[in-house]
Motif scaffolding. Structure first.
Motif, PDB file in Angstrom:
ATOM      1  N   ASP A  95     -14.201   3.664  24.498  1.00 33.54           N
ATOM      2  CA  ASP A  95     -14.293   2.222  24.263  1.00 33.54           C
ATOM      3  C   ASP A  95     -14.177   1.899  22.778  1.00 33.54           C
ATOM      4  OD1 ASP A  95     -14.641   1.841  26.979  1.00 33.54           O
ATOM      5  OD2 ASP A  95     -16.824   1.724  26.857  1.00 33.54           O
ATOM      6  N   LEU A  96     -14.792   2.723  21.950  1.00 34.39           N
ATOM      7  CA  LEU A  96     -14.722   2.513  20.506  1.00 34.39           C
ATOM      8  C   LEU A  96     -13.298   2.732  19.990  1.00 34.39           C
ATOM      9  CD1 LEU A  96     -18.048   4.311  19.570  1.00 34.39           C
ATOM     10  CD2 LEU A  96     -17.583   1.869  19.231  1.00 34.39           C
ATOM     11  N   ALA A  97     -12.628   3.726  20.542  1.00 36.09           N
ATOM     12  CA  ALA A  97     -11.225   3.964  20.154  1.00 36.09           C
ATOM     13  C   ALA A  97     -10.372   2.747  20.507  1.00 36.09           C
ATOM     14  CB  ALA A  97     -10.696   5.210  20.861  1.00 36.09           C
ATOM     15  N   GLY A  98     -10.620   2.168  21.689  1.00 37.10           N
ATOM     16  CA  GLY A  98      -9.881   0.973  22.080  1.00 37.10           C
ATOM     17  C   GLY A  98     -10.152  -0.201  21.158  1.00 37.10           C
ATOM     18  N   GLU A  99     -11.399  -0.324  20.716  1.00 37.36           N
ATOM     19  CA  GLU A  99     -11.752  -1.421  19.809  1.00 37.36           C
ATOM     20  C   GLU A  99     -11.065  -1.251  18.452  1.00 37.36           C
ATOM     21  OE1 GLU A  99     -13.647  -5.047  18.882  1.00 37.36           O
ATOM     22  OE2 GLU A  99     -13.194  -4.014  20.759  1.00 37.36           O
ATOM     23  N   ILE A 100     -11.010  -0.028  17.960  1.00 40.60           N
ATOM     24  CA  ILE A 100     -10.325   0.232  16.686  1.00 40.60           C
ATOM     25  C   ILE A 100      -8.829  -0.028  16.820  1.00 40.60           C
ATOM     26  CG2 ILE A 100      -9.684   2.075  15.072  1.00 40.60           C
ATOM     27  CD1 ILE A 100     -12.520   3.219  15.460  1.00 40.60           C
ATOM     28  N   GLU A 101      -8.243   0.375  17.953  1.00 41.13           N
ATOM     29  CA  GLU A 101      -6.819   0.100  18.177  1.00 41.13           C
ATOM     30  C   GLU A 101      -6.555  -1.401  18.205  1.00 41.13           C
ATOM     31  OE1 GLU A 101      -5.768   2.170  21.722  1.00 41.13           O
ATOM     32  OE2 GLU A 101      -5.901   4.161  20.778  1.00 41.13           O
ATOM     33  N   TRP A 102      -7.447  -2.156  18.887  1.00 42.15           N
ATOM     34  CA  TRP A 102      -7.272  -3.612  18.929  1.00 42.15           C
ATOM     35  C   TRP A 102      -7.284  -4.176  17.508  1.00 42.15           C
ATOM     36  CZ3 TRP A 102     -10.282  -7.544  17.005  1.00 42.15           C
ATOM     37  CH2 TRP A 102      -9.914  -8.831  17.382  1.00 42.15           C
ATOM     38  N   ALA A 103      -8.228  -3.720  16.698  1.00 41.87           N
ATOM     39  CA  ALA A 103      -8.336  -4.227  15.327  1.00 41.87           C
ATOM     40  C   ALA A 103      -7.064  -3.939  14.535  1.00 41.87           C
ATOM     41  CB  ALA A 103      -9.548  -3.595  14.637  1.00 41.87           C
ATOM     42  N   LYS A 104      -6.532  -2.742  14.673  1.00 45.25           N
ATOM     43  CA  LYS A 104      -5.370  -2.368  13.876  1.00 45.25           C
ATOM     44  C   LYS A 104      -4.097  -3.044  14.387  1.00 45.25           C
ATOM     45  CE  LYS A 104      -5.401   1.654  11.905  1.00 45.25           C
ATOM     46  NZ  LYS A 104      -5.462   3.072  11.528  1.00 45.25           N
ATOM     47  N   PHE A 105      -3.995  -3.240  15.710  1.00 43.87           N
ATOM     48  CA  PHE A 105      -2.843  -3.973  16.243  1.00 43.87           C
ATOM     49  C   PHE A 105      -2.864  -5.436  15.804  1.00 43.87           C
ATOM     50  CE2 PHE A 105      -1.915  -0.721  19.678  1.00 43.87           C
ATOM     51  CZ  PHE A 105      -0.621  -0.487  19.237  1.00 43.87           C
ATOM     52  N   ASN A 106      -4.063  -5.927  15.455  1.00 46.81           N
ATOM     53  CA  ASN A 106      -4.176  -7.282  14.918  1.00 46.81           C
ATOM     54  C   ASN A 106      -4.222  -7.279  13.397  1.00 46.81           C
ATOM     55  OD1 ASN A 106      -4.604  -9.506  17.139  1.00 46.81           O
ATOM     56  ND2 ASN A 106      -5.637  -7.669  17.894  1.00 46.81           N
ATOM     57  N   MET A 107      -3.896  -6.123  12.815  1.00 41.77           N
ATOM     58  CA  MET A 107      -3.745  -5.954  11.368  1.00 41.77           C
ATOM     59  C   MET A 107      -5.039  -6.254  10.618  1.00 41.77           C
ATOM     60  SD  MET A 107       0.113  -7.499  10.971  1.00 41.77           S
ATOM     61  CE  MET A 107      -0.253  -8.923  12.014  1.00 41.77           C
ATOM     62  N   LEU A 108      -6.167  -5.793  11.174  1.00 46.64           N
ATOM     63  CA  LEU A 108      -7.473  -5.972  10.550  1.00 46.64           C
ATOM     64  C   LEU A 108      -7.936  -4.663   9.908  1.00 46.64           C
ATOM     65  CD1 LEU A 108      -9.290  -7.980  13.385  1.00 46.64           C
ATOM     66  CD2 LEU A 108      -8.126  -8.899  11.361  1.00 46.64           C
ATOM     67  N   THR A 109      -8.504  -4.756   8.743  1.00 46.93           N
ATOM     68  CA  THR A 109      -9.164  -3.629   8.098  1.00 46.93           C
ATOM     69  C   THR A 109     -10.633  -3.653   8.514  1.00 46.93           C
ATOM     70  OG1 THR A 109      -9.794  -4.926   6.166  1.00 46.93           O
ATOM     71  CG2 THR A 109      -7.604  -3.880   6.134  1.00 46.93           C
ATOM     72  N   GLN A 121     -13.941 -11.188  11.378  1.00 47.94           N
ATOM     73  CA  GLN A 121     -13.275 -11.872  12.485  1.00 47.94           C
ATOM     74  C   GLN A 121     -13.662 -11.342  13.866  1.00 47.94           C
ATOM     75  OE1 GLN A 121      -9.034 -12.440  11.933  1.00 47.94           O
ATOM     76  NE2 GLN A 121      -9.218 -12.193   9.712  1.00 47.94           N
ATOM     77  N   GLY A 122     -14.516 -10.333  13.919  1.00 52.47           N
ATOM     78  CA  GLY A 122     -14.816  -9.712  15.205  1.00 52.47           C
ATOM     79  C   GLY A 122     -16.062 -10.240  15.888  1.00 52.47           C
TER      80      GLY A 122
END
Length: 696
Positions: free
Chosen positions: A137-151, A158-159
């Protein structure tokens, strides 16, 4: 290279329009089963054959390695050699590796294929306790952040609206995100999202490199455009520059990956971004029977009719028109508990297999992977071969890698072994890894290992059937290496067990949708309207995987004697007809229900067995009851329509539908609409002309 006219042959009117519209921005809205891959590959091939496209200047992008491999195979068959068909990540990685020295210098960082190991290590460094399920689940959350170009910093800002994994808050996830990024930096590693992020940075900051890429690729086609993330869209814009030779294909009703950052907004708003865009709709469904298509349409229509102002954006869905003959009605089965459901589904599949249906044409689809275990055990007990999809990539499995290594070694001493002699030699080699002539009875890892090895044997058998004595062990190994480079797994025997998410893009003759209850469909954590909408679309995707037979089942309790506190899914309201009470005690009732649905010839009373017979209500042995002159007029009219519209005659009306019209002689549109094969679209398009012919 094929003749351009030959490339267009066999396409329907809308597919032909898609294939011949070769310039400028194009948006193709393509429903499930409408032949979108056929349309877009023929579009590319037609552009190459007519000289409009240089094949080396075309880049076709899709989202899975399997879809990209299928596209490449079709383009090869159509003579469009040289066209690049890749996933977003594969295309970006190739460009990044090529330009790395020029843009950044030094060695290209190693790629992290599975980020879960690094996330686990980052959590341990930060003294954060977690388990494997939460790590995913954490990996998915990090992927979501990076696909939305968030550091990590902008993610914390923004989360706040995001639902965090159980036991975690926004601050903790942000710290883990930063720890993961630091770990990658320390070890000179990049993940798949970094590939896209770094390439976007290079293209936007290095005009020379951007010009080189744009000079190489001048025509772009993006499949499954409803699944594009903000990061992928930004990369696409960087590829395009100021040009607009872009064709996008998608279906907003199949947007099911929002949790990864995917959004259908780019598909919906394409006309705003490109005001001169051509729009084409593909609505003729060649995959599923009218019964299944009607079910899918009604599911979406129920949500479309909702008028609550607070509901999120819901674009008008495509109303599909089945082009297939009528088929069996979908079956709805209610079970007392989970074990009964698994037994009932297994019993239905045993009957299908006994009737000659292939296991590979059957699938069980579920909302969560945990639902698979009960069916795996039932299949093992019943001796039914199966495969679990969506697990570890086929060519990454240890037994597959070891098998290829052993086959490569065996090929060095296999001179003279060719054709059918290759198969027993392969079986001997793979026996040391667990391959046996008969499938093991137990489920779990042993069975999965055997299924993998058996898939390699089956692939070799297919090669021998196709090429005969040209096949050697070297040829088999070369084929496996080629497939491994593109992650193009062979088709495995047996019934497929898969989550609906992993079934996207696939199809089977028979589909069982199981566990259709509140809490699973929609899933329990879908508490907001936008999440429920996504669950409806997911259910729609599951339904439209079926070609001929569809079974929907649910259990009222978890175990025998348990409290029946489960409720059927709310999505069944718009689509459920009669319900079978599955289980031994309900068998007589189910049989009576089956007998009541048997169709008989209106002339002699014989049971009708084929779809065509049921459509006209008469067996083939009995003489027609229509006026031959009237039927001939209908046939002539259909021929004129098919010629003017440039579509096959059956697309207008099938022979069976014309017979039904001639025999029933409807006098108004309402009577005509009651006949099988005459849907609302065809009624509007052809109804008045048909009635005019009949009245004359």
């Amino acid at each position: 290279m094929q003749n351009p006219d030959e490339i267009l042959a066999g396409l329907d009117a809308e597919q032909r329009q898609a294939a011949t519209t070769l310039s400028g921005p194009v948006r193709i809205l393509a429903g499930a089963g409408t032949g979108k891959t056929r349309a877009i590959t023929h579009r590319i091939a037609y552009g190459v054959a007519t000289g409009v496209y240089n094949p080396y200047n075309v880049l076709a992008v899709t989202f899975t390695a399997r879809a990209a491999a299928e596209m490449r195979a079709r383009l090869r068959d159509l003579g469009a050699h040289g066209v690049q068909a890749k996933t977003f990540h594969a295309a970006a990685l190739a460009q990044l590796q090529y330009f790395w020295q020029q843009a950044i210098g030094g060695d290209v960082p190693r790629l992290v294929e599975y980020k879960t190991h690094l996330i686990m290590e980052a959590a341990q460094r930060l003294r954060m306790s977690t388990d494997k399920a939460t790590i995913r689940d954490l990996a998915g959350e990090i992927e979501w952040a990076k696909f939305n170009m968030l550091t990590p910093q902008t993610y914390q800002q923004q989360g706040a609206h995001r639902t965090m994994p159980a036991g975690w808050d926004l601050v903790a996830v942000t710290r883990l995100f930063q720890g993961y990024e630091d770990l990658k930096s320390d070890r000179a590693l990049i993940d798949f999202e970094d590939v896209l992020l770094i390439l976007v940075g290079i293209l936007e900051s290095e005009p020379r490199i951007a010009a080189t890429v744009r000079n190489q690729y001048r025509v772009f086609l993006v499949d499954e455009f409803q699944d594009v993330s903000p990061l992928q869209y930004r990369l696409l814009k960087a590829w395009l520059g100021d040009r607009d030779d872009l064709c996008v294909v998608g279906d907003t009703s199949q947007t099911i990956y929002s949790f990864t950052g995917a959004t259908s907004d780019y598909l919906l708003d394409f006309g705003q971004q490109f005001p001169n865009a051509t729009q084409i709709k593909l609505i003729r469904d060649y995959r599923s029977t009218p019964q299944i298509v009607d079910l899918a349409n009604r599911l979406l229509q129920e949500r479309t009719k909702s008028d609550r102002p607070s509901l999120p954006r819901w674009p008008e869905p495509l109303e599909l028109l089945s082009q297939r003959e009528t088929g069996p009605e979908p079956v709805f089965a209610e079970c007392s508990h989970d074990q009964v459901e698994a037994e009932w589904v297994t019993g239905q599949i045993k009957e299908l297999l006994a009737a000659g249906h292939k296991g590979s044409d059957i699938a069980i689809l579920f909302r969560t992977n945990a639902q698979s275990a009960a069916f795996e055990q039932q299949f093992s007990d019943a001796g039914i071969s199966y495969q679990v999809r969506g697990a570890e990539r086929f060519f990454n499995r240890r037994e597959v890698r070891d098998g290829i290594l052993q086959l490569r070694a065996a090929a060095k001493s296999a001179d003279g072994i060719a054709g059918t002699a290759v198969i027993p030699r392969m079986k001997d080699v793979l026996a040391s890894l667990g391959y046996t002539a008969q499938a093991p009875q137990q489920s779990g890892a042993v069975r999965e290992r055997w299924e993998s090895l058996n898939a390699i044997v089956n692939l070799a058998q297919d090669l021998v059937e196709a090429r005969g004595d040209q096949v050697t062990l070297d040829v088999v190994v070369a084929e496996l290496d080629e497939r491994a480079s593109h992650q193009h797994a062979p088709v495995m025997d047996g019934v497929s067990l898969a989550s609906i998410h992993s079934a996207k893009g696939l199809e089977w003759d028979t589909v069982f949708l199981v566990g259709v209850t509140e809490g699973l469909m929609p899933i329990s954590f879908a508490t907001e309207d936008k999440n429920v909408d996504e669950e409806r679309r997911l259910f729609y995707v599951g339904i439209t995987r079926a070609k001929t037979r569809l079974y929907l089942s649910w259990a009222l309790s978890r175990s025998a004697g348990g409290r029946a506190n489960r409720r059927p899914s709310r999505f069944l309201r718009a689509i459920r007809t009669t319900t079978t009470k599955a289980g031994p005690a309900a068998e007589p009732k189910a049989k009576r229900s089956t007998r009541a649905k048997i169709a008989k010839c209106r002339t002699c009373g014989t049971v009708l067995t084929t779809g065509g017979e049921r459509k006209i209500g008469r067996c083939d042995e009995c003489p027609p009851t229509y006026d031959p002159a009237t039927f001939d007029k209908l046939v002539t009219w259909r021929k004129d329509i098919s010629t003017s519209d440039k579509v096959p005659a059956f697309v207008v009306f099938t022979d069976a539908t014309l017979v039904a019209i001639a025999e029933n002689m409807p006098t108004d549109l309402q009577q005509l609409r009651q006949l099988p094969g005459v849907g609302p679209k065809k009624l509007e398009r052809y109804g008045a002309e048909v009635l005019a012919i009949l009245s004359s």
